[in-house]
Each structure stands twice: as C-alpha cells, then as structure tokens.
Design a protein around this motif. Structure first.
Motif, PDB file in Angstrom:
ATOM      1  N   THR A  10       0.667  -1.246  -0.134  1.00 13.66           N
ATOM      2  CA  THR A  10      -0.100   0.021   0.031  1.00 13.66           C
ATOM      3  C   THR A  10       0.856   1.337   0.164  1.00 13.66           C
ATOM      4  N   ARG A  11       0.698   2.274  -0.913  1.00  7.05           N
ATOM      5  CA  ARG A  11       1.366   3.566  -1.214  1.00  7.05           C
ATOM      6  C   ARG A  11       0.787   4.472  -0.458  1.00  7.05           C
ATOM      7  N   PRO A  12       1.332   5.348   0.253  1.00  3.56           N
ATOM      8  CA  PRO A  12       0.582   6.678   0.830  1.00  3.56           C
ATOM      9  C   PRO A  12       0.043   7.390  -0.164  1.00  3.56           C
ATOM     10  N   PRO A  13      -1.125   7.924   0.067  1.00 11.46           N
ATOM     11  CA  PRO A  13      -1.489   8.920  -0.853  1.00 11.46           C
ATOM     12  C   PRO A  13      -0.739  10.014  -1.292  1.00 11.46           C
ATOM     13  N   HIS A  14      -1.026  10.446  -2.362  1.00 10.59           N
ATOM     14  CA  HIS A  14      -0.124  11.490  -2.924  1.00 10.59           C
ATOM     15  C   HIS A  14      -0.572  12.890  -2.364  1.00 10.59           C
ATOM     16  N   GLU A  15      -0.153  13.675  -1.796  1.00 14.06           N
ATOM     17  CA  GLU A  15      -0.624  14.877  -1.413  1.00 14.06           C
ATOM     18  C   GLU A  15      -0.161  16.079  -1.976  1.00 14.06           C
ATOM     19  N   ARG A  16      -0.871  17.241  -1.979  1.00 13.74           N
ATOM     20  CA  ARG A  16      -0.518  18.316  -2.534  1.00 13.74           C
ATOM     21  C   ARG A  16       0.496  18.977  -1.790  1.00 13.74           C
ATOM     22  N   GLY A  17       1.375  19.699  -2.619  1.00 15.21           N
ATOM     23  CA  GLY A  17       2.522  20.397  -1.858  1.00 15.21           C
ATOM     24  C   GLY A  17       3.565  19.683  -1.383  1.00 15.21           C
ATOM     25  N   THR A  18       3.891  18.501  -1.913  1.00 12.74           N
ATOM     26  CA  THR A  18       4.992  17.757  -1.702  1.00 12.74           C
ATOM     27  C   THR A  18       6.327  17.968  -2.155  1.00 12.74           C
ATOM     28  N   THR A  19       6.201  18.243  -3.368  1.00 14.20           N
ATOM     29  CA  THR A  19       7.289  18.764  -4.151  1.00 14.20           C
ATOM     30  C   THR A  19       7.763  20.235  -3.688  1.00 14.20           C
ATOM     31  N   ARG A  20       6.888  21.286  -3.415  1.00 10.55           N
ATOM     32  CA  ARG A  20       7.137  22.398  -2.834  1.00 10.55           C
ATOM     33  C   ARG A  20       7.989  22.291  -1.493  1.00 10.55           C
ATOM     34  N   ALA A  21       7.749  21.167  -0.662  1.00  7.22           N
ATOM     35  CA  ALA A  21       7.976  21.058   0.611  1.00  7.22           C
ATOM     36  C   ALA A  21       9.437  20.418   0.561  1.00  7.22           C
ATOM     37  N   PHE A  22       9.521  19.667  -0.535  1.00  3.43           N
ATOM     38  CA  PHE A  22      10.893  18.799  -0.854  1.00  3.43           C
ATOM     39  C   PHE A  22      11.866  19.809  -1.312  1.00  3.43           C
ATOM     40  N   VAL A  23      11.511  21.085  -2.235  1.00  5.24           N
ATOM     41  CA  VAL A  23      12.408  22.068  -2.709  1.00  5.24           C
ATOM     42  C   VAL A  23      12.878  22.983  -1.515  1.00  5.24           C
ATOM     43  N   LEU A  24      11.792  23.191  -0.784  1.00  6.71           N
ATOM     44  CA  LEU A  24      12.329  24.194   0.339  1.00  6.71           C
ATOM     45  C   LEU A  24      13.124  23.369   1.618  1.00  6.71           C
ATOM     46  N   ALA A  25      12.964  22.110   1.488  1.00 11.43           N
ATOM     47  CA  ALA A  25      13.854  21.388   2.573  1.00 11.43           C
ATOM     48  C   ALA A  25      15.125  21.422   1.804  1.00 11.43           C
ATOM     49  N   ILE A  26      15.343  21.254   0.721  1.00 14.32           N
ATOM     50  CA  ILE A  26      16.878  21.338  -0.128  1.00 14.32           C
ATOM     51  C   ILE A  26      17.335  22.631   0.095  1.00 14.32           C
ATOM     52  N   VAL A  27      16.744  23.702  -0.058  1.00 11.81           N
ATOM     53  CA  VAL A  27      17.245  25.036   0.043  1.00 11.81           C
ATOM     54  C   VAL A  27      17.735  25.329   1.541  1.00 11.81           C
ATOM     55  N   MET A  28      16.837  24.775   2.405  1.00 12.63           N
ATOM     56  CA  MET A  28      17.237  24.931   4.052  1.00 12.63           C
ATOM     57  C   MET A  28      18.511  24.107   4.202  1.00 12.63           C
ATOM     58  N   HIS A  29      18.769  22.875   3.782  1.00 14.34           N
ATOM     59  CA  HIS A  29      19.848  22.257   3.901  1.00 14.34           C
ATOM     60  C   HIS A  29      21.074  23.149   3.225  1.00 14.34           C
ATOM     61  N   VAL A  30      20.762  23.682   2.072  1.00 13.23           N
ATOM     62  CA  VAL A  30      22.019  24.520   1.281  1.00 13.23           C
ATOM     63  C   VAL A  30      22.346  25.608   2.224  1.00 13.23           C
ATOM     64  N   LEU A  31      21.295  26.083   2.643  1.00 10.44           N
ATOM     65  CA  LEU A  31      21.585  27.443   3.844  1.00 10.44           C
ATOM     66  C   LEU A  31      22.171  27.032   4.833  1.00 10.44           C
ATOM     67  N   LEU A  32      21.842  25.781   5.420  1.00  9.62           N
ATOM     68  CA  LEU A  32      22.511  25.304   6.705  1.00  9.62           C
ATOM     69  C   LEU A  32      24.081  24.829   6.419  1.00  9.62           C
ATOM     70  N   ALA A  33      24.192  24.301   5.151  1.00 13.19           N
ATOM     71  CA  ALA A  33      25.651  24.039   4.992  1.00 13.19           C
ATOM     72  C   ALA A  33      26.559  25.172   4.847  1.00 13.19           C
ATOM     73  N   ALA A  34      25.935  26.284   4.054  1.00 15.67           N
ATOM     74  CA  ALA A  34      26.839  27.633   3.762  1.00 15.67           C
ATOM     75  C   ALA A  34      27.069  28.173   5.174  1.00 15.67           C
ATOM     76  N   PHE A  35      25.992  28.022   6.218  1.00 17.48           N
ATOM     77  CA  PHE A  35      25.976  28.619   7.479  1.00 17.48           C
ATOM     78  C   PHE A  35      27.369  27.976   8.158  1.00 17.48           C
ATOM     79  N   LEU A  36      27.258  26.852   8.054  1.00 18.51           N
ATOM     80  CA  LEU A  36      28.323  26.186   8.834  1.00 18.51           C
ATOM     81  C   LEU A  36      29.736  26.396   8.381  1.00 18.51           C
ATOM     82  N   TYR A  37      29.658  26.289   6.918  1.00 21.24           N
ATOM     83  CA  TYR A  37      31.005  26.666   6.035  1.00 21.24           C
ATOM     84  C   TYR A  37      31.797  28.043   6.420  1.00 21.24           C
TER      85      TYR A  37
END
Length: 341
Positions: A10-37
C-alpha cells in the motif's frame, strides 16, 4: 494482473504540496551547509584570544607579591569538513527526512484508514440504528393498526349487540302489545260472553219462574182437587233437614223423615259454586199424600242465588217425596239444605 496487484504494498496517497516542501527542504539544507562553512572559516580567521581566570578570595592583610599570569594555550581549530562529508550529511538528512515523511505519510495513511474504518463502522452502526428504528416504528405502527382494527371490530361488535338488544326490545314490546291486545280482546269476549250468559241465565230464570208459576198453579189445582176428593182437613208442619222434624196429613211425621227427604234430594243438587259461610237455604214443600211435589217455595235464602235455585230444582227433581211410617207423605213441610253438612 489482478492477482499481482493484490499483493502490491500500500502506497501513501499523494498529497498536494509535496514537491514544494521537498524544494524548501533542499534550500534549507543548502543554507545550513553554507552557514556552517562560513562560520568555520570566520572562526579560524579571527585573532587568538587570551583567557583569564578570576578568583574571589578572602582579603588578606599581608601584602601579596604579584605573580605573572601564564597565557592560555591556544587550541587549534578543527579542520573544515570536506565537501563530500557535507554532501553525505545532506543526503543522510535528506534520507532521514524522506523516511520521516514516509513514516508520517504511512502514519497518516493508517490514521486515514482507521478513520475510514471508524467512519464505516459508525455509518454501519448508524444504518443499523436507523434500521432498528424503522423496524421499531414499523412494529409500533403494526401494533397500532392491530389495536385500531381490534377497536373497530369491538365497536362493530358492540354496535351489533346494541342493535340486537334494540331489536329484541322492539320484538318484546311488540309481543307485549300483542299479548295486551289479545288479553283485552279476550276480556272483551269474556265480558260479552258473561253478559250473554247473564242474559241467557236471566232469560232462563224468567222462563223457569214462569214455568214454576205455571207448575205451582197446576199443583195447587191438583192439590185442591185431591183435597176435595179426600175430604181431609189440612194440617201444616215444619221441618228442618238437619235440625227439625216434619208433620203431614193424618198425624206427625216420624223423627227420621227429614233425613229421608234429605237423602233423596241431595243427590239431585247440581251446583258448582261456593256458598259463603256455608249458609243454608230453607224451602217450603207442599206434597200430595202419595209424595208428589205440588210446590216448592224459598223461605230463607242462603245469600247465593245459584244454591237456592239448585236446591229448589233438586226438590222438584226428587218428586215424589218419601212416605212416612204411616204410608203417607206430610202435607207440607220446610227443610233446610247446606252446601256442606
């Protein structure tokens, strides 16, 4: 195809806004890595500071010699993480985030499934309750209809009984009226018959009286002829059927003569009534020497005309009267008759 599809996970149902959340998470990780660097580089480029320790002691009166303060050792800065470690960390964080998202999606799917099951159960319970209510209402309506039918049947039965009672009352009243009419008609007929009987009795009594008067006249004529022929004197006696004696021509009758007359006359009495107080009727009888009855006359009435008439007719029917011991009947005598001696 259908069989394989049944075994797919059984697969979880596809929710709206998943792609947007994934992009935001990547941006946050990039910003976190830059901040650490940039933070690590900024720390390495900053001048080495000195460290000092401050101690608070109890004041001492003795003079102190100042001691030289040794400088704190400078710790070397950790080498910056290589770019590969940052990517690995980023990928690991991304993987964990994906796993977390998958767990959350699975949990959400499970919650939705449980909610769906709960909703289905509630719907089934509601449907069952609704069916039970409808069945109860149908049962109640059936009971009400049965009660209404029973009440209607009872009312119809009572109406029929009342109608029968009313009809019976009408029939009874009709029968009573017919009976009253019959009784009235019978009473009228009885009255008419009684009037006719009284009229006939009166006519008969008048005829009897006339016949008796004619018979008396004939007897008197015969008596006069016999007296002239016999040339005897006339003597009159008195008798009582049960209490006296009788005398006749030529002498006094014997004491038992009255009983002889009574015994002969009584069987001839024809009377069906009742004499009040058993009163006696006294009659005077005139006889020829051979006992032939010449006349019968009522001296004392008993109060009942029927009894008086019956006694007179019985004396006439018993003619001739019995002779006395001298061989002759008394010339005349009176005799008393009671209904019950």
């Amino acid at each position: 195809m259908m069989k394989r599809a049944a075994y797919r996970p059984t697969r979880p149902p596809h929710e709206r806004g998943t792609t947007r959340a994934f992009v935001l998470a990547i941006v946050m990780h990039v910003l976190l890595a830059a901040f650490l660097y940039f933070g690590i580089h900024w720390k390495n480029s900053s001048p080495t500071g000195s460290e000092a320790e401050l101690w608070t002691d109890v004041p001492d009166v003795t003079p102190t010699v100042p001691q030289p303060v040794a400088p704190a050792p400078v710790q070397p800065a950790p080498p910056p993480p290589p770019q590969e470690d940052a990517d690995i960390a980023l990928q690991e964080a991304k993987r964990k985030q994906q796993e977390q998202q998958q767990k959350e999606a699975a949990l959400l799917a499970e919650q939705q499934k449980q909610a769906q099951i709960k909703l289905q159960q509630q719907e089934a319970a509601r449907q069952k309750e609704l069916a039970d209510q409808q069945a109860a209402l149908a049962k109640q309506k059936a009971a009400q209809d049965a009660a209404a039918k029973a009440a209607q049947a009872e009312a119809a039965k009572q109406a029929q009984i009342e109608a029968q009672k009313k009809q019976q009352q009408i029939e009874q009243q009709k029968q009573q009226q017919e009976l009253a009419d019959q009784q009235k008609e019978k009473a009228q007929q009885d009255a008419a018959a009684k009037a006719e009987a009284q009229k006939a009795a009166k006519a008969k009594a008048e005829a009897d009286a006339k016949a008796k008067a004619a018979a008396d006249q004939a007897r008197h004529a015969r008596l006069a002829a016999l007296q002239g022929a016999a040339g005897e004197g006339e003597t009159t006696g008195v008798g009582a059927g049960t209490t006296g004696s009788a005398t006749g021509a030529g002498g006094t009758g014997s004491p038992g003569y009255a009983e002889k007359v009574r015994a002969k006359v009584k069987p001839e009495i024809n009377f069906g009534g009742n004499v009040e107080d058993n009163k006696a009727a006294v009659v005077a009888v005139s006889c020829a020497p051979d006992g032939t009855v010449l006349s019968v006359r009522l001296v004392t009435s008993s109060g009942n005309d029927g009894w008086d008439t019956a006694v007179q007719r019985a004396v006439e029917a018993a003619s001739p009267m019995p002779r006395d011991v001298d061989g002759k009947a008394p010339r005349s005598f009176q005799i008393r008759f009671k209904q019950r001696d």
